[in-house]
Design a protein around this motif. Sequence first.
Motif, mmCIF file in Angstrom:
data_model
loop_
_atom_site.group_PDB
_atom_site.id
_atom_site.type_symbol
_atom_site.label_atom_id
_atom_site.label_comp_id
_atom_site.label_asym_id
_atom_site.label_seq_id
_atom_site.Cartn_x
_atom_site.Cartn_y
_atom_site.Cartn_z
ATOM 1 N N SER A 106 0.800 -1.231 0.000
ATOM 2 C CA SER A 106 0.000 0.000 0.000
ATOM 3 C C SER A 106 0.825 1.270 0.000
ATOM 4 O O SER A 106 0.317 2.328 -0.378
ATOM 5 C CB SER A 106 -0.924 0.021 1.230
ATOM 6 O OG SER A 106 -1.771 -1.098 1.245
ATOM 7 N N ALA A 107 2.096 1.204 0.460
ATOM 8 C CA ALA A 107 2.923 2.401 0.633
ATOM 9 C C ALA A 107 2.166 3.407 1.503
ATOM 10 O O ALA A 107 1.729 3.052 2.600
ATOM 11 C CB ALA A 107 3.335 2.979 -0.719
ATOM 12 N N ASN A 108 1.956 4.639 1.017
ATOM 13 C CA ASN A 108 1.264 5.629 1.855
ATOM 14 C C ASN A 108 -0.254 5.580 1.705
ATOM 15 O O ASN A 108 -0.961 6.454 2.179
ATOM 16 C CB ASN A 108 1.767 7.042 1.537
ATOM 17 C CG ASN A 108 1.461 7.475 0.116
ATOM 18 O OD1 ASN A 108 1.475 6.656 -0.799
ATOM 19 N ND2 ASN A 108 1.187 8.753 -0.079
ATOM 20 N N GLY A 109 -0.771 4.536 1.048
ATOM 21 C CA GLY A 109 -2.222 4.340 0.986
ATOM 22 C C GLY A 109 -2.909 5.053 -0.145
ATOM 23 O O GLY A 109 -4.141 5.175 -0.141
ATOM 24 N N PHE A 129 6.010 -1.345 6.013
ATOM 25 C CA PHE A 129 6.853 -0.231 6.446
ATOM 26 C C PHE A 129 6.122 0.613 7.485
ATOM 27 O O PHE A 129 5.071 1.194 7.197
ATOM 28 C CB PHE A 129 7.235 0.599 5.226
ATOM 29 C CG PHE A 129 8.255 1.667 5.462
ATOM 30 C CD1 PHE A 129 9.368 1.441 6.242
ATOM 31 C CD2 PHE A 129 8.112 2.911 4.872
ATOM 32 C CE1 PHE A 129 10.324 2.423 6.434
ATOM 33 C CE2 PHE A 129 9.052 3.902 5.048
ATOM 34 C CZ PHE A 129 10.170 3.660 5.839
ATOM 35 N N THR A 130 6.678 0.697 8.693
ATOM 36 C CA THR A 130 5.988 1.356 9.807
ATOM 37 C C THR A 130 5.633 2.815 9.526
ATOM 38 O O THR A 130 4.505 3.237 9.811
ATOM 39 C CB THR A 130 6.830 1.242 11.087
ATOM 40 O OG1 THR A 130 7.001 -0.154 11.404
ATOM 41 C CG2 THR A 130 6.161 1.933 12.253
ATOM 42 N N PRO A 131 6.528 3.659 8.972
ATOM 43 C CA PRO A 131 6.122 5.033 8.680
ATOM 44 C C PRO A 131 4.939 5.119 7.710
ATOM 45 O O PRO A 131 4.084 6.001 7.850
ATOM 46 C CB PRO A 131 7.383 5.654 8.079
ATOM 47 C CG PRO A 131 8.501 4.878 8.703
ATOM 48 C CD PRO A 131 7.985 3.476 8.771
ATOM 49 N N SER A 132 4.870 4.211 6.734
ATOM 50 C CA SER A 132 3.732 4.219 5.807
ATOM 51 C C SER A 132 2.455 3.794 6.517
ATOM 52 O O SER A 132 1.373 4.334 6.242
ATOM 53 C CB SER A 132 4.005 3.285 4.620
ATOM 54 O OG SER A 132 5.035 3.802 3.800
ATOM 55 N N ILE A 133 2.550 2.830 7.422
ATOM 56 C CA ILE A 133 1.384 2.424 8.208
ATOM 57 C C ILE A 133 0.828 3.611 8.979
ATOM 58 O O ILE A 133 -0.394 3.839 9.022
ATOM 59 C CB ILE A 133 1.757 1.289 9.182
ATOM 60 C CG1 ILE A 133 1.979 -0.022 8.418
ATOM 61 C CG2 ILE A 133 0.709 1.115 10.258
ATOM 62 C CD1 ILE A 133 0.714 -0.698 7.947
ATOM 63 N N THR A 173 17.083 3.148 3.155
ATOM 64 C CA THR A 173 17.174 4.602 3.303
ATOM 65 C C THR A 173 16.679 4.963 4.698
ATOM 66 O O THR A 173 16.637 4.129 5.587
ATOM 67 C CB THR A 173 16.326 5.312 2.223
ATOM 68 O OG1 THR A 173 15.007 4.741 2.222
ATOM 69 C CG2 THR A 173 16.935 5.120 0.839
ATOM 70 N N ARG A 174 16.275 6.178 4.876
ATOM 71 C CA ARG A 174 15.833 6.632 6.199
ATOM 72 C C ARG A 174 14.467 6.045 6.536
ATOM 73 O O ARG A 174 13.612 5.935 5.659
ATOM 74 C CB ARG A 174 15.743 8.153 6.212
ATOM 75 C CG ARG A 174 17.043 8.872 5.870
ATOM 76 C CD ARG A 174 16.771 10.317 5.537
ATOM 77 N NE ARG A 174 15.877 10.430 4.379
ATOM 78 C CZ ARG A 174 15.217 11.541 4.036
ATOM 79 N NH1 ARG A 174 15.332 12.625 4.764
ATOM 80 N NH2 ARG A 174 14.451 11.555 2.969
ATOM 81 N N PRO A 175 14.230 5.707 7.797
ATOM 82 C CA PRO A 175 12.906 5.211 8.193
ATOM 83 C C PRO A 175 11.924 6.360 8.407
ATOM 84 O O PRO A 175 11.463 6.626 9.521
ATOM 85 C CB PRO A 175 13.201 4.450 9.500
ATOM 86 C CG PRO A 175 14.373 5.161 10.082
ATOM 87 C CD PRO A 175 15.195 5.645 8.915
ATOM 88 N N VAL A 176 11.593 7.030 7.305
ATOM 89 C CA VAL A 176 10.713 8.198 7.367
ATOM 90 C C VAL A 176 9.619 8.049 6.315
ATOM 91 O O VAL A 176 9.762 7.296 5.348
ATOM 92 C CB VAL A 176 11.490 9.517 7.141
ATOM 93 C CG1 VAL A 176 12.518 9.741 8.237
ATOM 94 C CG2 VAL A 176 12.167 9.514 5.777
ATOM 95 N N PRO A 177 8.494 8.771 6.472
ATOM 96 C CA PRO A 177 7.380 8.654 5.527
ATOM 97 C C PRO A 177 7.812 8.958 4.092
ATOM 98 O O PRO A 177 8.612 9.859 3.846
ATOM 99 C CB PRO A 177 6.381 9.707 6.027
ATOM 100 C CG PRO A 177 6.717 9.897 7.461
ATOM 101 C CD PRO A 177 8.187 9.712 7.579
#
Length: 299
Positions: A106-109, A129-133, A173-177
């Motif tokens: 889904s990535a960012n939905g 991916f937690t930031p995307s969740i 890469t970075r764990p960011v949205p």
Amino acid sequence: MSESKPVPMSNTSVAYVAFLRLHWHRLKLYLGFLRHGGRFRWNGELGAWEARKSLPGFAERGPLGVAVRSMRELRRWIAFFDNPKDPMYRWLGSIGHDGVLWDIGSANGLEGCTAAHLNDCQVVFFEPFTPSIETILKSLYLMERAKGVRPRTEVVQAAIGDKPGFGRFLMHTRPVPGETLNSLGDAVGSYCYGGRDAVSIGSSQWLKYASLDEMLETELPKPTHLKMDIDGLETRALAGAERLLAMPGLRHAVIEANGPTRPEVQAIMTRHGFVQVDDRRHGVSGESETGDLFFERNA
């Protein structure tokens, strides 16, 4: 008379020009979104910006508001908001109220939120991916507050593969949205364009690996529509979806496939009674060319 030679720019000047170019492109992005009816608002309750806009061809549905927590997320949403000719956009708008979309990767939905907004249908988001969740959850919260009704959605944090288990999830890469360069630890060499064995790892976590057939054993609604975008691991996921693909109720699917996996994806779907009805190619040209393959179950 000798010709004058151009004076090379210093490292400082090059960096300054790059800085100005970056912010100029960002300003054009913002202004273009506003000019086409989009609006931004800081939501202090969620600690995130909200981008809101009516979708082309669906003004009667009202504006869709979603959380955007990085420039990469914003660019994806703006491009999608303003491209009604995109086959994926039309496909999402055709799901209908009684449809059930399983959104794999889904990535960012983006696709799942669009489908829920346009159809009031059921959507199940699958994303590791937690930031995307977090972005998906914030967007669904905004949709509920706007409509006064909780969207008919479920969110599953898991990596979809060929069998159940647990494994490492690698973030290159970075764990960011907005970041999407992530890999399953036991399949890092199987991704698009030659794999990611040589790509450095920024961080990692252990994560639930799930097959789609395993998810049929849960209380999740059974899909009528399947969308899959997992960067080269589509044949692995389809290998764990034999029972799902055989379900008569699954009528439509869109699967992103790159050059090497394209014939196998087509063969798997044909074997399960689907016919290919469209092919939206994008990405790198040639043998590694990526495209969205649209399938319908053969009546």
